[in-house]
Design an enzyme around this catalytic site. Structure first.
Site: not given
Lengths: 555, 86
Positions: B14-16, B18
């Protein structure tokens, strides 16, 4: 006032200075404000909102991958948690710039502590923070002007690949940086764009915003507020040189017909047009990591195939040498993360990163194999030993790749080039890193740039060893470092036994002209004379005695 | 209070992208959105990209998204879809 640095991309560039503020000063600890807290908060909020808006606008303009990155940064600038923190710090009496600074620092420390990908986002936060603080102080915003009225001279401490991602060739008249050496990214990108550049120029960042600047990318001279007549004269001399150079056409060869294919170094399919225009006969170095800087995830096979096929199609019948991903040091890739290293240039970069992430290499080699033609060659960066060379060759052969090579950019590889050559089909000398490692002199550091001089006799010796080993076993030794971009040195490299020369497209016409004006024997004599010297300056002078036509060409 | 348990499928966690998409959607919702790791840890503000990134949710980890109020079920469905997208 005049400044002097090292000219790394020839030509005269002039225009108003655009000074990229590399470091915004830290607002003093405990700085307070006069007036109402509400007003101070509004000031802070307005700055955050404006920076978010600018980042979003830049994203819209850039499109693609850059758009996503910049939009995520815009979200960070207006983050509700950050906003609450800024407000409460102002309530406690801190001035808006200091409150912003501390709030960002709190989040940055959390991210930095995680390392890897998150650690890199910490650098993003610093960038956003600096923009907001600069705005609150009324300083110029870091970042490049979009669609300027006239091309500007970009002045900075140094430029990172990420800074230059959005640069457009028509907007920049010249580059002037305080740091950086002949092989820094500023130099490489300037040559690829055909824009004059001066690096390692002390005092560059003291140039005031908007002052007219003329930079001579050959001599390294930087003049502030030059007289119009001086600009005209300098441009005139450069034009004469241009005319002499443009007379040479066709494939690279010496005056007596010894063929030396002249190839281009590229970082993306966008560079192909300039390479063809400059008369490149193929691609000698495809820096694939530049395709995927700023990517969080490894690029898909289809995207890779497209990028490689574009190069093969641009040069039918010409060779295309693709270097596998060279992550690390000055160009980290998020999908090939490395631990924080005290000396990234000596760390897990290049082929070494593939030892840790073999699946990324397998995917890249697989994509290359699917588009391979007889002209496609694949080579690995940062190869130190014969074992590594053998390992890479095995992985390539297993995929059915035929043209396999390794780069010679570590002194150990030059010393034992014969061993590294045994399992592969060719070698290519990367003179930039080779001199960095031979002289223990950081490429990015202006203070040691004299040691990065590609005329250093020890560097010439290492190139000679590699070329000699290759010629001994009948395999080609190419040069793909920026030293091939110097017309005099290009002749010397041919004299040392280089089979091909690859360089930024902008340098091709001058190198072609210099080579065509001299025989192979003159090149050999020039190489021998250079290696007999004990300093870089003496080597350059001694070589030029044997290359008399360079002066006539204005090179 | 509505809840959704989602296993994060994206390779980057859940980075970048997303995370940005998630926060962009969450910000449009009128009510508070909370996100927590399924195995302990305090919930964080789902409208804060810095807080979401700070959770450091990796691929294969499960998060609990919660919200309350009118229309929250719909918002939760959309957010769960974003978080669960590969």
């Amino acid at each position: 006032m005049n400044l002097r640095g090292v000219g790394v991309s020839p030509g005269i560039g002039h225009g108003p200075a655009y000074v990229l503020t590399a470091s915004v000063p830290e607002p003093p600890e405990g700085a307070t404000y006069t007036g109402e807290a509400e007003q101070e908060k509004e000031r802070a909020m307005a700055a955050l909102t404006r920076v978010a808006g600018e980042l979003e606008a830049r994203g819209n303009q850039a499109g693609g991958e850059a758009e996503e990155i910049l939009k995520a940064q815009a979200l960070m600038a207006e983050d509700p948690g950050l906003v609450v923190k800024v407000r409460s710090l102002i309530d406690r009496g801190l001035a808006a710039p200091r409150a912003v600074y501390e709030a960002f620092t709190k989040y940055r420390d959390v991210l930095a502590g995680s390392g890897g990908y998150l650690g890199e986002r910490a650098a993003d936060l610093n960038d956003i923070r600096d923009r907001v603080v600069a705005l609150l102080y009324g300083h110029a915003m870091p970042g490049l002007p979009a669609a300027p009225a006239e091309p500007y001279v970009l002045v900075a401490r140094d430029l990172a690949p990420a800074d230059t991602a959005l640069l457009s060739r028509g907007d920049v008249a010249a580059f002037v940086t305080e740091e950086g050496g002949p092989t820094s990214h500023t130099a490489i990108i300037a040559r690829a764009m055909g824009v004059p550049a001066v690096v390692a120029c002390p005092g560059a960042t003291t140039i005031r915003q908007g002052v007219r600047v003329m930079a001579d990318g050959a001599s390294g001279e930087v003049r502030l507020e030059p007289a119009e007549s001086d600009v005209a004269e300098a441009v005139g001399a450069a034009t004469v040189r241009q005319a002499a150079v443009s007379e040479a056409e066709g494939p690279g060869r010496t005056a007596d017909g010894h063929l030396v294919p002249l190839l281009a170094n590229i970082g993306s399919p966008a560079d192909l047009a300039a390479a063809r225009e400059a008369g490149a006969e193929g691609i000698g170095l495809y820096r694939t990591e530049f395709l995927f800087l700023d990517r969080a995830e490894a690029p898909s096979a289809e995207e890779q195939r497209r990028a490689y096929r574009a190069a093969l199609e641009a040069f039918p019948g010409g060779k295309v040498v693709v270097r596998t991903l060279d992550s690390g040091a000055d160009k980290p890739l998020a999908f090939l993360p490395s631990a924080a290293e005290p000396n990234p240039a000596l760390g897990e970069r290049g082929l070494r990163a593939f030892r840790k992430f073999p699946e990324v290499m397998e995917a890249q080699l697989g994509a290359l194999a699917e588009v391979a033609t007889d002209d496609l060659m694949v080579m690995a960066p940062m190869v130190a030993t014969a074992e590594e060379s053998r390992w890479f060759a095995q992985r390539c052969r297993a995929k059915g790749l035929r043209g396999v090579g390794v780069m010679i950019e570590i002194p150990s590889a030059a010393l034992r080039a014969k061993d590294l050559l045994a399992p592969v089909d060719f070698v290519s000398v990367g003179t930039n890193d080779l001199s960095q490692y031979a002289y223990a002199a950081d490429r990015q550091l202006g203070a040691v740039s004299a040691l990065q001089d590609p005329w250093q006799p020890a560097l010439l010796d290492l190139v000679a060893m590699a070329a000699h080993a290759a010629n001994g076993v009948g395999k080609p030794c190419g040069i793909c470092g920026e030293s091939a971009a110097d017309p005099a040195l290009a002749c010397v490299l041919v004299g040392l036994g280089a089979a091909t020369l690859s360089m930024g497209a902008g340098a091709l016409p001058a190198v072609r002209a210099g080579l065509a004006a001299h025989t192979l024997q003159q090149c050999t004599f020039a190489a021998e004379a250079a290696r007999e010297q004990t300093t870089a300056g003496a080597a350059r002078a001694a070589a030029r005695v044997h290359l008399p036509e360079l002066g006539r060409l204005g090179l | 209070m509505g809840e959704r348990k989602v296993t994060v499928a994206a390779e980057v966690g859940l980075h970048a992208r997303p995370a940005a998409t998630f926060v962009q959607r969450a910000k449009q919702a009128p009510m508070d959105i909370a996100v927590a790791k399924a195995h302990g840890g305090d919930p964080v503000n789902g409208k804060s990209i810095l807080a979401i990134m700070g959770l450091d949710v990796r691929q294969g980890e499960t998060v609990v998204i919660s919200a309350e109020g009118e229309g929250s079920e719909e918002v939760l469905d959309e957010l769960a879809e974003i978080a669960g997208k590969p």
